[in-house]
Design an enzyme around this catalytic site. Structure first.
Site, PDB file in Angstrom:
ATOM      1  N   ASN A 108       2.517  -9.935  12.224  1.00 51.14           N
ATOM      2  CA  ASN A 108       3.619 -10.654  12.866  1.00 51.14           C
ATOM      3  C   ASN A 108       3.167 -11.903  13.617  1.00 51.14           C
ATOM      4  OD1 ASN A 108       6.059  -8.889  12.405  1.00 51.14           O
ATOM      5  ND2 ASN A 108       4.673  -7.382  13.268  1.00 51.14           N
ATOM      6  N   ILE A 131      -1.169  -2.322   8.904  1.00 46.24           N
ATOM      7  CA  ILE A 131      -0.978  -0.902   8.621  1.00 46.24           C
ATOM      8  C   ILE A 131       0.320  -0.407   9.245  1.00 46.24           C
ATOM      9  CG2 ILE A 131      -3.474  -0.526   8.510  1.00 46.24           C
ATOM     10  CD1 ILE A 131      -3.158   1.067  11.174  1.00 46.24           C
ATOM     11  N   ASP A 132       0.885  -1.177  10.189  1.00 47.90           N
ATOM     12  CA  ASP A 132       2.113  -0.750  10.872  1.00 47.90           C
ATOM     13  C   ASP A 132       3.357  -0.925  10.017  1.00 47.90           C
ATOM     14  OD1 ASP A 132       0.682  -0.075  13.129  1.00 47.90           O
ATOM     15  OD2 ASP A 132       0.998  -2.007  14.106  1.00 47.90           O
ATOM     16  N   GLN A 262      -7.876   4.642  11.123  1.00 47.38           N
ATOM     17  CA  GLN A 262      -6.749   4.340  10.244  1.00 47.38           C
ATOM     18  C   GLN A 262      -6.840   2.954   9.629  1.00 47.38           C
ATOM     19  OE1 GLN A 262      -2.999   5.933  12.549  1.00 47.38           O
ATOM     20  NE2 GLN A 262      -4.693   5.614  13.955  1.00 47.38           N
TER      21      GLN A 262
END
Length: 336
Positions: A108, A131-132, A262
């Site tokens: 973003n 990854i979000d 992650q």
């Protein structure tokens, strides 16, 4: 033409596959010159660059991280007086490097910066990564599938420990403002309770769900929480939820924070292919001189959206998402 490529923000699986997709398309198919810019926008400020060739872009498809390096430099964030010149320095360096287009790979914040550079007159194409999975304007971002796989495997492994010790295992995954990772990994990993930032939870409902499972002869539970859920003190969400469950129910609870695990490691096959497709389309946009746009996945097809529409927006999990609806039908609690 001569294009520059940079990666900015947090690392994630698939960036190298994107660099390869952009660079090899540009060199092999369009005969372009390709310049790699090190360490995000910091490299553009310092002219820290390298010339890419087909050979230098080989062997990176399956690598995690980014061969260009990255940083969280935000050139339009004016914390000090010296910061005011950063956008002008970037524009001047862009011109001096002879770039016809700048491809910005990032989340973003990166897309917001890319839009501001576009408004300054630079030819910019954005490629979304995180990854979000919270970048507005694209169905999926590369990195998300890899992270879901990692988190799901961790949850799978915790089932056996939870069952053996008759414990509640609380798994905290990434996601400051969006709960995509917690939702997808939680559902894929067979979680009993999933808490995400978009759905306000009642801690008493969480306790009731745990006790209800125990009363039905299910002495262990798996709770997946996003790191961005609200808690009533300064503890990490996983720790807060685990301690609250143990105190209220008397059932032993333990937390596991997956953290940067992650974001690391090799990208999944899906992410490699998605990143390759997005990177190739970014190069195509540059050739067609369709600047000020971010490549995206929409309905299974690769397309693009205006950076001005993306900048400053977040893609959040809707409360009526089909996984949430189906989860509730199956008795999974979302803390409500």
């Amino acid at each position: 033409m001569k294009i520059g490529i940079l990666s900015s923000g947090g690392d994630c699986p698939g960036i190298n596959a994107t660099i390869r997709g952009v660079g090899k398309s540009a060199i092999m198919h369009y005969g372009m010159e390709v310049t790699g810019i090190h360490n995000g926008f910091t490299g553009l400020l310092n002219k820290d660059i390298e010339a890419f060739s087909e050979r230098s872009l080989s062997g990176i498809l399956n690598l995690g991280g980014t061969i260009l390096g990255t940083s969280r430099e935000k050139p339009f964030k004016k914390m000090f007086e010296s910061d005011r010149n950063k956008p002008l320095i970037i524009r001047q360096n862009y011109i001096e490097l002879g770039l016809d287009c700048l491809v910005c790979i990032g989340g973003n914040g990166t897309q917001k910066t890319a839009n501001l550079l576009s408004e300054m007159g630079l030819n910019v194409v954005g490629v979304p990564k995180t990854i979000d999975n919270d970048v507005w304007g694209t169905d999926l971002t590369f990195g998300f599938d890899s992270a879901v796989n990692i988190a799901t495997e961790a949850i799978d492994r915790l089932h056996s420990t939870a069952s053996s010790h008759k414990r509640v295992m609380v798994v905290e995954v990434m996601g400051h403002r969006a709960g995509w990772l917690a939702l997808y990994a939680g559902m894929a990993g067979g979680a009993d309770i999933i808490l995400i930032p978009e759905i306000e939870y009642d801690i008493n409902k969480v306790h009731e769900a745990i006790l209800g499972r125990s009363a039905r002869g299910k002495p262990y539970s798996i709770v997946v929480v996003a790191e961005g859920i609200k808690v009533h003190d300064r503890r990490r969400p996983g720790d807060f939820i685990a301690r609250s469950i143990e105190e209220a129910t008397g059932i032993e609870a333990r937390e596991t924070v997956l953290g940067y695990i992650q974001r690391g490691g090799n990208p999944s096959p899906f992410d490699r292919n998605l990143a390759t497709r997005l990177g190739g389309h970014a190069t195509q946009l540059a050739v067609q001189r369709e600047y000020g746009r971010m490549v995206c996945l929409s309905g299974g097809a690769i397309g693009s959206v205006a950076l001005s529409e993306v900048a400053g927006k977040l893609k959040l999990v809707p409360p009526d998402h089909e996984l949430i609806v189906q989860g509730k039908r199956m008795g999974i609690s979302f803390g409500q």
